[in-house]
Design a protein around this motif. Structure first.
Motif, mmCIF file in Angstrom:
data_model
loop_
_atom_site.group_PDB
_atom_site.id
_atom_site.type_symbol
_atom_site.label_atom_id
_atom_site.label_comp_id
_atom_site.label_asym_id
_atom_site.label_seq_id
_atom_site.Cartn_x
_atom_site.Cartn_y
_atom_site.Cartn_z
ATOM 1 N N SER A 1 -15.029 9.333 11.349
ATOM 2 C CA SER A 1 -13.578 9.491 11.373
ATOM 3 C C SER A 1 -13.133 9.955 12.745
ATOM 4 N N GLU B 1 -10.018 2.149 9.966
ATOM 5 C CA GLU B 1 -9.671 2.854 8.729
ATOM 6 C C GLU B 1 -8.200 3.273 8.729
ATOM 7 N N ALA B 2 -7.713 3.752 9.860
ATOM 8 C CA ALA B 2 -6.297 4.139 9.946
ATOM 9 C C ALA B 2 -5.396 2.925 9.737
ATOM 10 N N ARG B 3 -5.753 1.801 10.346
ATOM 11 C CA ARG B 3 -4.975 0.571 10.180
ATOM 12 C C ARG B 3 -5.006 0.111 8.729
ATOM 13 N N SER B 4 -6.181 0.197 8.093
ATOM 14 C CA SER B 4 -6.316 -0.215 6.697
ATOM 15 C C SER B 4 -5.429 0.609 5.775
ATOM 16 N N ARG B 5 -5.345 1.904 6.040
ATOM 17 C CA ARG B 5 -4.482 2.755 5.210
ATOM 18 C C ARG B 5 -3.026 2.314 5.322
ATOM 19 N N LEU B 6 -2.586 2.008 6.533
ATOM 20 C CA LEU B 6 -1.210 1.529 6.712
ATOM 21 C C LEU B 6 -1.008 0.188 6.010
ATOM 22 N N GLU C 1 -2.600 -0.988 3.442
ATOM 23 C CA GLU C 1 -2.585 -0.778 1.989
ATOM 24 C C GLU C 1 -1.211 -0.309 1.527
ATOM 25 N N GLN C 2 -0.599 0.584 2.308
ATOM 26 C CA GLN C 2 0.761 1.026 1.976
ATOM 27 C C GLN C 2 1.704 -0.157 1.979
ATOM 28 N N GLY D 1 5.971 3.333 4.565
ATOM 29 C CA GLY D 1 5.412 4.399 5.385
ATOM 30 C C GLY D 1 6.541 5.022 6.171
ATOM 31 N N ASP E 1 5.059 8.699 10.444
ATOM 32 C CA ASP E 1 3.666 8.265 10.370
ATOM 33 C C ASP E 1 3.413 7.103 11.332
#
Length: 131
Positions: free
Chosen positions: A13, A94-99, A101-102, A109, A113
């Motif tokens: 991370s 991972e950060a891009r994936s979280r966005l 997914e939102q 978002g 953020d």
């Protein structure tokens, strides 16, 4: 790589690199960062201090083997640097994936953020260009 260079966390991370002052409003600053801001950002680590210690020790071990086997030392250095780059890439992915997914759930978002995400990308981009 010197022992002062940023290193990754073992978890893959990335620690958020944020300034101590909050931006006013919800828009991203459009002017390029000053040299002072860029230099200040480049002095902050992208990784947790605990992992920095571990990776610095790994680097010291790699470097200490140069006299006995220079070729193996360079191969180990390449592996260690590749590991660091992979961990950086994973953290940003991972950060891009979280966005994403939102967004897939129909959530936008918060502007804050997104501003922070863009700020992290900008700071990292500036560091890459300074290498």
């Amino acid at each position: 790589m010197s022992t002062q260079d940023p290193q990754p966390e073992s978890t893959g991370s990335i620690r958020r690199v944020e300034s101590s002052t909050a931006a006013s409003g919800s828009s991203v600053e459009e002017t390029p960062p000053s040299t002072e801001t860029t230099e200040s950002s480049s002095r902050q680590s992208l990784f947790a201090e605990e992992e920095l210690s571990v990776l610095r020790l790994r680097w010291d071990e790699v470097q200490s083997g140069f006299v006995d086997d220079p070729r193996e030392c360079v191969q180990k250095a390449d592996g260690l640097v590749s590991d660091v780059v992979d961990r950086l890439t994973t953290g940003f992915s991972e950060a891009r994936s979280r966005l994403e997914e939102q967004w897939a759930r129909g959530e936008e978002g918060s502007t804050e953020d997104l501003r922070l995400a863009l700020k992290r990308y900008r700071e990292f981009f500036q560091r890459l260009l300074a290498l």
